[in-house]
Design an enzyme around this catalytic site. Structure first.
Site, PDB file in Angstrom:
ATOM      1  N   GLU A 229      48.985  40.415  70.879  1.00 55.74           N
ATOM      2  CA  GLU A 229      48.802  38.721  70.284  1.00 55.74           C
ATOM      3  C   GLU A 229      47.861  37.929  71.029  1.00 55.74           C
ATOM      4  O   GLU A 229      46.822  37.294  69.975  1.00 55.74           O
ATOM      5  CB  GLU A 229      50.006  38.397  70.079  1.00 55.74           C
ATOM      6  N   ARG A 233      44.664  37.025  68.802  1.00 55.20           N
ATOM      7  CA  ARG A 233      44.254  35.315  68.579  1.00 55.20           C
ATOM      8  C   ARG A 233      44.139  34.646  69.264  1.00 55.20           C
ATOM      9  O   ARG A 233      42.995  33.654  68.698  1.00 55.20           O
ATOM     10  CB  ARG A 233      46.037  35.018  68.678  1.00 55.20           C
ATOM     11  N   ASP A 377      49.962  49.727  62.294  1.00 59.71           N
ATOM     12  CA  ASP A 377      48.771  49.338  61.421  1.00 59.71           C
ATOM     13  C   ASP A 377      46.880  49.543  61.882  1.00 59.71           C
ATOM     14  O   ASP A 377      47.147  50.096  61.446  1.00 59.71           O
ATOM     15  CB  ASP A 377      48.687  48.496  61.196  1.00 59.71           C
ATOM     16  N   GLU A 551      47.472  40.479  55.120  1.00 64.68           N
ATOM     17  CA  GLU A 551      47.534  41.649  54.018  1.00 64.68           C
ATOM     18  C   GLU A 551      46.358  41.589  53.077  1.00 64.68           C
ATOM     19  O   GLU A 551      45.970  41.979  52.439  1.00 64.68           O
ATOM     20  CB  GLU A 551      47.954  42.841  54.666  1.00 64.68           C
ATOM     21  N   THR A 639      41.790  41.517  63.675  1.00 67.18           N
ATOM     22  CA  THR A 639      42.570  41.731  62.989  1.00 67.18           C
ATOM     23  C   THR A 639      43.628  40.573  62.748  1.00 67.18           C
ATOM     24  O   THR A 639      44.454  40.466  62.031  1.00 67.18           O
ATOM     25  CB  THR A 639      43.905  43.033  63.513  1.00 67.18           C
TER      26      THR A 639
HETATM   27  C1  DMJ Z   1      48.282  39.280  61.630  1.00 66.02           C
HETATM   28  O1  DMJ Z   1      48.912  38.807  63.406  1.00 66.02           O
HETATM   29  C2  DMJ Z   1      47.254  40.203  62.237  1.00 66.02           C
HETATM   30  O2  DMJ Z   1      46.723  40.429  60.823  1.00 66.02           O
HETATM   31  C3  DMJ Z   1      48.503  41.733  62.916  1.00 66.02           C
HETATM   32  O3  DMJ Z   1      47.397  42.314  63.000  1.00 66.02           O
HETATM   33  C4  DMJ Z   1      48.784  41.474  61.783  1.00 66.02           C
HETATM   34  N1  DMJ Z   1      50.519  40.902  61.522  1.00 66.02           N
HETATM   35  C5  DMJ Z   1      49.677  39.392  61.672  1.00 66.02           C
HETATM   36  C6  DMJ Z   1      50.042  39.067  60.280  1.00 66.02           C
HETATM   37  O4  DMJ Z   1      50.861  39.502  59.622  1.00 66.02           O
END
Ligand code: DMJ
Length: 719
Positions: A229, A233, A377, A551, A639
Site C-alpha cells: 500500500e 499510494r 488481482d 475498478e 494500480t
Molecule cells: C487500490 O488501492 C488499488 O487499486 C489496488 O490495486 C486495489 N485496491 C484499491 C482500490 O480498490
C-alpha cells in the site's frame, strides 16, 4: 438450504427494487425538468438547464437508468410522428426549431414535397437520435460539462478533507475528523491525490498540498507500514507528481517552483521513502515481507495468513521501483523488484494462475486459492503493464500475461444463467477443484486491462491496421466487452446504482465454461426492474457494502479510449450520478463509503478512502475528458491510477532473468540433476535444456459440483 436463502434474498431484493423503481419514476412524472433525485446540499449542481438537456438526450439513447420516464426525446416518438401529421402538437424535433409549423397556402405539389422532405428529415432525425449513424455516440452530450461535475465533486471532497482532517491519513466524513496511521502521518490522502489535483489544474489546492509535503512530511517514523500500500499510494503518488510536474509544467503550475528546472521535492521524498522500504525485500527468497518499519527499514513477516504475504502485494511494486530506478540510475531498485518476478515464476504454476498467498522466506505458495480478486488481482495487471512500461522491450512479461490470460479463459471464465453473462470466477481449492461463481468488485479491473493488453493502448481501429492483429486479440476484445457488461450489471442491478463489494452469480450445473464455447448474452442490459438478467446476480448481505472503489470506472475509461464506443462513458455517467446521490455525507463533508447498496436511504460508513480521490474521481474525469490527455500509448497507470511514462531500457537496464524452460504445452521441463558435490539447485534454468516457446494448449478445465463451493466471503482483504 443455501439455494433457498439465495432465492428468498433475491425476492426480497426484487421487492425492494420495485418499490425503489416506483419512487424513482414518480419525480420524473411530476417534475417538468426531469430531475430524478434530490441532491444533498453542496453536491455539484445537477439542476441547471444543461443538465435538463442532458437528461433528455440521455433518455434518447435507450440506456437511461430510468426507463419509460417520459423524459427523453426519443420516448413517445409515435406522438411526435402523429404531431407531424397534424393530429397532435408534437415536441420540437430540434430544441430550437419547432417542427409542426406549416405555411398554410402553398401549391399542392410543393406542399407534398415539403411533407415528404419533412418525413425524410424526421426519419433522419430519428436515426440520429437512436445513434444508428453515429457509433461514437450522442454528440449532443456535453462531456466537458460532465467532466466539470466530476471536478466539482473532487473539489468538494478535497475541501472537506482540508477543513476537517487536514494532514491526517484518514478522513471520516460523518464524524468530520481525521486519524493518523503513523504518529505524524504519512500524507496518505494528500500524496495519493497529488496528480489528480494537477490533472484538474487545481493550483491553489496543489500549492497547499505541496506546502504540507515540504514542511510536514517525514517518512522517518518508527512504525510498521504495509509494503504494498505504501508503495502504490505514496511512492506511486510522489513519482507521478514528479512526472506530471516536470513534464507538463503548465499543469497546475506553481510559479518559481514547478517545471522541469525547479521541481525536485517529490523525487527527493520518493527516494527517501523507497530507501526505507527496501528492507522489505531482505527475505531469504527476495519476495518482500508484508510490512516494513519505516525507521529501522526492517521487513516484518505477516502476522496473519500463516506468515505469508499476499501474492498481489508482492508482485505489484515493480512499476514503481523500475520507474524510480530509471529516474535515479539506482539499479538496486530495479533488481530487487525484478527478482520477485523470477521467484514467483520459478514456481511454474499451472497455466500461469497463482495462489493468493506466498511465503516471503521460502518463495513458495501457501494453499491453492486462486482468484483475480483480493490478494490476486494486480499480479496480472502488472504483467502486461511491465511489458508496456519498458516499451515492449521485455517480452518475458507479455509471455507471462498471455499465458495467464489463456489460463483465465480456460479455468475461470464461466457463464451465468439464465442470461449468459460472462463471469470470471475463482478456484478456492485449486485448478483441479470446483469453480466458485463469485467476483470481487476488484476483478473489474480486468476488462480494461485485457483491452489494454490486446491493443497495447492504441484504439482498436489503429491496432487492426497492424499486420500483427490476430484472432487472439479479436477474442480478447470480445472477452473484455463481455466482462465489462458483467461489471456494469453489478451497478445496474441495485436500487442505488452502486455495486456491492462482492457479487455472486447463478450458474449452470455443471458450469458452462468458455472453453466449451462462448455463449450469447443480451446485447443490452435492460433498465427494467423485472429484466430477466437480474436473476443472474446474487448479493449476500455481508458483501453489500460499497467502498467507493474504482475498478469498474477504471475499465470503462480503458474501454472508452480503446474502442471509442461512447456507451462506456454513458454507463460511467450513470454510475457517477449514483455516487453523487447515495454516498454524499451531510453538508460540506464530501462523500463516504456505504453499508449496503441494496437499501435506500443508504446507511453511511464513516470513511472516505484515499483512492476515491486518487482513482475513482480521476478515472471519471479522464473518462469524460478528451482522449489526448495521458495517451495510453505513452504512459502506464499504476494500480493506484498514478501515471508513469513509458521508457526505453537504455544501457543500464535489461531483463535480468529467464523463465524456466517449458514444453509446448506450457509445462516446465524437469531441472537437470546438479553436478555431483553441489548441494541443492540454484533455481536457475539448466543452460543445456532447450527453451521452447511457451504456447499454452488449452484442455477442458476440470469442473465439479459448485453447490458446496462458495467459501465464506473474504470481505476484509484488499489487493
Ligand atoms: C487500490 O488501492 C488499488 O487499486 C489496488 O490495486 C486495489 N485496491 C484499491 C482500490 O480498490
Amino acid at each position: 438450504m443455501y439455494l433457498c436463502q439465495l432465492q428468498s434474498y433475491r425476492y426480497s431484493s426484487l421487492l425492494q427494487y420495485s418499490l425503489w423503481a416506483r419512487k424513482q419514476h414518480e419525480p420524473f412524472l411530476r417534475t417538468p425538468n426531469g430531475m430524478s433525485f434530490s441532491i444533498p446540499r453542496n453536491v455539484p449542481s445537477f439542476d441547471n438547464p444543461q443538465r435538463q438537456y442532458e437528461n433528455a438526450a440521455w433518455g434518447s439513447s435507450g440506456r437511461s437508468r430510468f426507463p419509460d420516464s417520459g423524459n427523453g426525446y426519443a420516448n413517445g416518438a409515435s406522438e411526435k410522428i402523429g404531431g407531424m401529421f397534424g393530429t397532435k402538437g408534437g415536441l420540437p424535433m430540434y430544441k430550437d426549431k419547432p417542427y409542426n409549423y406549416f405555411a398554410s397556402r402553398r401549391k399542392a405539389w410543393f406542399q407534398r414535397k415539403r411533407v415528404l422532405a419533412g418525413i425524410g428529415l424526421l426519419l433522419l432525425g430519428l436515426v440520429y437520435w437512436l445513434g444508428i449513424l453515429s457509433p461514437a455516440g450522442d454528440s449532443r452530450i456535453d462531456w466537458d460539462e460532465r467532466r466539470e461535475r466530476v471536478k466539482s465533486a473532487f473539489k468538494l471532497s478535497w475541501g472537506a478533507y482540508e477543513k476537517y482532517a487536514w494532514g491526517h491519513d484518514e478522513y471520516h466524513p460523518i464524524s468530520k475528523d481525521g486519524r493518523q496511521m503513523v504518529p505524524n502521518g504519512m500524507g496518505w490522502i494528500i500524496v495519493d491525490a497529488l496528480d489528480t489535483l494537477m490533472l484538474m489544474n487545481l493550483t491553489t489546492q496543489i500549492n497547499h498540498a505541496r506546502q504540507w509535503i515540504s514542511t510536514n512530511l517525514t517518512y522517518d517514523q518508527d512504525h510498521d507500514v504495509n509494503t504494498f500500500e505504501t508503495t502504490i499510494r505514496m511512492l506511486g503518488g510522489l513519482l507521478s507528481a514528479h512526472y506530471l510536474s516536470t513534464t507538463f509544467p503548465d499543469m497546475a503550475p506553481i510559479p518559481g517552483i514547478q517545471g522541469s528546472s525547479g521541481e525536485d521535492l517529490y523525487l527527493e521524498k520518493a527516494s527517501d521513502l523507497a530507501d526505507r522500504l527496501m528492507g522489505a525485500y531482505d527475505s531469504e527468497s527476495g519476495v518482500p515481507y508484508a510490512s516494513v518499519n519505516l525507521h529501522t527499514g526492517k521487513g516484518i513477516v505477516s502476522h496473519q495468513d500463516g506468515g505469508a504475504s499476499s501474492t498481489a502485494e508482492a508482485t505489484s511494486l515493480q512499476l514503481e521501483m523500475k520507474y524510480l530506478a530509471k529516474l535515479t540510475g539506482e539499479k538496486n531498485y530495479w533488481d530487487k523488484a525484478e527478482k520477485v518476478m523470477q521467484v514467483v515464476d520459478d514456481n511454474a504454476m499451472e497455466d500461469g494462475l497463482l495462489p493468493i498467498f506466498i511465503y516471503a522466506d521460502r518463495g513458495t505458495f501457501r494453499d491453492n486459492n486462486i482468484r483475480l480478486g483480493s490478494r490476486g488481482d494486480s499480479y496480472y495487471e502488472y504483467l502486461i503493464k511491465q511489458y508496456l512500461q519498458t516499451s515492449k522491450q521485455e517480452p518475458i512479461y507479455s509471455e507471462m500475461w498471455d499465458q495467464a490470460l489463456a489460463g483465465v479463459r480456460k479455468h475461470l471464465i464461466t457463464y451465468s444463467q439464465p442470461s449468459n453473462l460472462t463471469v470470471l470466477g475463482e478456484r478456492p481449492m485449486g485448478l483441479q477443484s470446483a469453480l466458485a461463481p463469485k467476483m470481487d468488485h476488484l476483478v473489474c479491473f480486468m476488462p480494461g486491462t485485457i483491452a489494454l493488453g490486446a491493443t497495447g493502448g492504441r484504439t482498436v481501429a489503429e491496432a487492426k491496421l497492424e499486420a500483427s492483429w490476430s484472432k487472439q486479440q479479436e477474442e480478447e476484445m470480445d472477452l473484455a466487452k463481455q466482462l465489462m457488461k458483467t461489471c456494469w450489471g453489478m451497478y445496474l442491478d441495485t436500487p442505488t446504482g452502486l455495486a456491492p463489494e462482492i457479487t455472486h452469480f447463478e450458474i449452470y450445473d455443471p458450469p458452462k465454461m468458455m472453453y466449451d464455447g462462448v455463449l450469447q448474452l443480451p446485447d443490452v442490459l435492460s433498465h427494467s426492474a423485472d429484466a430477466e438478467w437480474r436473476k443472474d446476480y446474487v448479493i449476500k448481505p455481508a458483501d453489500a457494502h460499497n467502498l467507493q472503489r474504482p475498478e469498474t470506472v477504471e475499465s470503462l475509461f480503458y474501454m472508452w479510449r480503446i474502442t471509442g464506443d461512447e456507451v462506456y462513458r454513458e454507463w460511467g455517467w450513470e454510475i457517477f450520478q449514483s455516487f453523487m446521490k447515495y454516498t454524499a455525507a451531510d453538508g460540506d463533508a464530501g462523500f463516504t463509503s456505504i453499508d449496503d447498496v441494496t437499501v435506500i436511504p443508504t446507511s453511511k460508513r464513516d470513511n472516505m478512502e484515499s483512492f476515491w480521490l486518487a482513482e475513482t474521481l480521476k478515472y471519471f474525469y479522464l473518462l469524460f475528458g478528451p482522449t489526448d490527455i495521458l495517451p495510453l500509448t505513452d504512459i502506464v497507470l499504476n494500480t493506484e491510477a498514478h501515471p508513469f511514462p513509458r521508457f526505453e531500457l537504455g544501457k543500464l537496464f535489461s531483463t535480468g532473468w529467464q523463465r524456466r524452460p517449458r514444453d509446448k504445452s506450457g509445462k516446465v521441463l524437469p531441472v537437470a540433476r546438479e553436478a555431483p558435490g553441489k548441494e541443492g539447485g540454484d533455481g536457475k534454468a539448466d543452460p543445456q535444456v532447450k527453451v521452447e516457446t511457451v504456447q499454452v494448449v488449452a484442455t477442458p478445465a476440470t469442473v465439479g459440483d459448485t453447490s458446496t463451493l462458495v467459501p465464506k466471503a473474504d470481505v476484509t482483504g484488499d489487493a
